[in-house]
Design an enzyme around this catalytic site. Structure first.
Site, PDB file in Angstrom:
ATOM      1  N   ARG A  30      11.558  -6.351   4.659  1.00  0.00           N
ATOM      2  CA  ARG A  30      11.449  -4.918   4.936  1.00  0.00           C
ATOM      3  C   ARG A  30      12.041  -4.603   6.308  1.00  0.00           C
ATOM      4  NH1 ARG A  30       5.589  -2.154   4.711  1.00  0.00           N
ATOM      5  NH2 ARG A  30       5.343  -2.991   6.792  1.00  0.00           N
ATOM      6  N   LYS A  72       0.830  -1.215   0.000  1.00  0.00           N
ATOM      7  CA  LYS A  72       0.000   0.000   0.000  1.00  0.00           C
ATOM      8  C   LYS A  72       0.863   1.263   0.000  1.00  0.00           C
ATOM      9  CE  LYS A  72      -2.205  -1.027   3.898  1.00  0.00           C
ATOM     10  NZ  LYS A  72      -1.638  -2.333   4.282  1.00  0.00           N
ATOM     11  N   ARG A  80      11.661  -1.112  11.601  1.00  0.00           N
ATOM     12  CA  ARG A  80      10.379  -1.316  12.288  1.00  0.00           C
ATOM     13  C   ARG A  80      10.415  -2.620  13.062  1.00  0.00           C
ATOM     14  NH1 ARG A  80       5.260  -0.134   8.451  1.00  0.00           N
ATOM     15  NH2 ARG A  80       4.326  -1.323  10.159  1.00  0.00           N
ATOM     16  N   ARG A  89      -9.440   0.688   9.187  1.00  0.00           N
ATOM     17  CA  ARG A  89      -9.040  -0.678   9.513  1.00  0.00           C
ATOM     18  C   ARG A  89     -10.101  -1.393  10.340  1.00  0.00           C
ATOM     19  NH1 ARG A  89      -3.041   0.243   9.118  1.00  0.00           N
ATOM     20  NH2 ARG A  89      -1.951  -1.708   9.384  1.00  0.00           N
ATOM     21  N   ARG A 135      -0.390  -9.178  13.599  1.00  0.00           N
ATOM     22  CA  ARG A 135      -0.939  -8.150  12.696  1.00  0.00           C
ATOM     23  C   ARG A 135      -1.901  -8.785  11.696  1.00  0.00           C
ATOM     24  NH1 ARG A 135       4.485  -5.714  10.791  1.00  0.00           N
ATOM     25  NH2 ARG A 135       3.295  -4.267   9.496  1.00  0.00           N
TER      26      ARG A 135
HETATM   27  P1  AMP Z   1       1.028   0.253   9.057  1.00  0.00           P
HETATM   28  O1  AMP Z   1       2.154   1.210   8.878  1.00  0.00           O
HETATM   29  O2  AMP Z   1      -0.186   0.635   8.242  1.00  0.00           O
HETATM   30  O3  AMP Z   1       1.445  -1.176   8.839  1.00  0.00           O
HETATM   31  O4  AMP Z   1       0.565   0.352  10.579  1.00  0.00           O
HETATM   32  C1  AMP Z   1       1.450   0.015  11.632  1.00  0.00           C
HETATM   33  C2  AMP Z   1       0.687  -0.056  12.933  1.00  0.00           C
HETATM   34  O5  AMP Z   1       0.089   1.207  13.216  1.00  0.00           O
HETATM   35  C3  AMP Z   1      -0.456  -1.047  12.965  1.00  0.00           C
HETATM   36  O6  AMP Z   1      -0.027  -2.365  13.267  1.00  0.00           O
HETATM   37  C4  AMP Z   1      -1.318  -0.450  14.082  1.00  0.00           C
HETATM   38  O7  AMP Z   1      -0.748  -0.721  15.351  1.00  0.00           O
HETATM   39  C5  AMP Z   1      -1.175   1.040  13.837  1.00  0.00           C
HETATM   40  N1  AMP Z   1      -2.213   1.547  12.927  1.00  0.00           N
HETATM   41  C6  AMP Z   1      -2.030   2.095  11.694  1.00  0.00           C
HETATM   42  N2  AMP Z   1      -3.201   2.454  11.137  1.00  0.00           N
HETATM   43  C7  AMP Z   1      -4.166   2.103  12.027  1.00  0.00           C
HETATM   44  C8  AMP Z   1      -5.582   2.186  12.036  1.00  0.00           C
HETATM   45  N3  AMP Z   1      -6.261   2.681  10.998  1.00  0.00           N
HETATM   46  N4  AMP Z   1      -6.238   1.727  13.123  1.00  0.00           N
HETATM   47  C9  AMP Z   1      -5.579   1.222  14.188  1.00  0.00           C
HETATM   48  N5  AMP Z   1      -4.251   1.110  14.236  1.00  0.00           N
HETATM   49  C10 AMP Z   1      -3.527   1.529  13.177  1.00  0.00           C
END
Ligand code: AMP
Length: 190
Positions: A128, A14, A134, A89, A146
């Site tokens: 990654r 994404k 991360r 989400r 996740r």
């Molecule tokens: P991402 O960078 O999109 O993989 O998000 C990393 C982490 O951020 C996720 O595992 C969640 O802990 C948190 N996070 C990101 N977006 C959301 C969301 N829309 N709702 C809840 N937690 C989020």
């Protein structure tokens, strides 16, 4: 405005695609994960709150996430539109986003979902993790958590947007350019 939700499990590409698409369509890219990481890095109260959830691969609570997302949109109301990456989400986030946009006379034009098999996703995330720094990309049990969050809380959004005829699935395996082309075929029609 053209408002696109870029959807898919962790590691589906994404963020990579959003970076290309935002320039091509002149849209503002909002990644909730990036906004959280920025807040963690700068040790803000929001970052401190989000950190414990993110470290374990759990979703941050809806209310906090929704308020943050709204603030990001409000900052950019002169935009041509938005690419939402990693948001919504949960169903509650999707409903809040619909209500929020509708108050502004706007709507989500479509959800583009990147479809990638889970085995390949684990491999991509671990790779990654070698360079992203991360911690949630470096530990298989966090990655599995996740996916579990995705399956139990996020995957239902396919039906949510499908019910509005706004769900478009895309094969997320291939070169970055190939996948961008597939996505553009959809966005051009929205
Ligand atoms: P991402 O960078 O999109 O993989 O998000 C990393 C982490 O951020 C996720 O595992 C969640 O802990 C948190 N996070 C990101 N977006 C959301 C969301 N829309 N709702 C809840 N937690 C989020």
């Amino acid at each position: 405005m053209k408002n696109i939700v870029l959807f898919g499990p962790p590691g589906s590409g994404k963020g990579t695609q959003a970076e290309v698409l935002k320039d091509k369509y002149n849209l503002v890219h909002i990644s909730t994960g990036d906004v959280f990481r920025y807040n963690i890095k700068n040790e803000t109260p929001l970052g401190k709150l989000a950190k414990s959830y993110m470290d374990d691969g759990n979703l941050v609570p809806d209310e906090v996430t929704i308020d943050m997302l709204k603030a990001e949109v409000e900052k950019n109301m002169d935009a041509n539109g938005f690419i939402f990456d990693g948001f919504p989400r949960t169903e509650s986030q999707a409903e809040s986003l619909d209500a929020f946009l509708s108050d502004k006379g706007e709507t989500i034009n479509g959800m583009v979902a990147l479809e990638v098999a889970e085995d390949l996703l684990v491999e991509r995330l671990l790779n990654r993790g070698l360079t992203s720094g991360r911690t949630d990309d470096q530990d298989v049990s966090k990655i599995r958590n996740r996916f579990n969050e995705y399956q139990t809380k996020t995957a239902v959004l396919q039906d949510y947007y499908d019910a509005q005829n706004k769900y478009f699935g895309v094969d997320g395996v291939g070169s970055i350019e190939e996948i961008t082309d597939r996505i553009c075929l959809i966005i051009d029609k929205l």
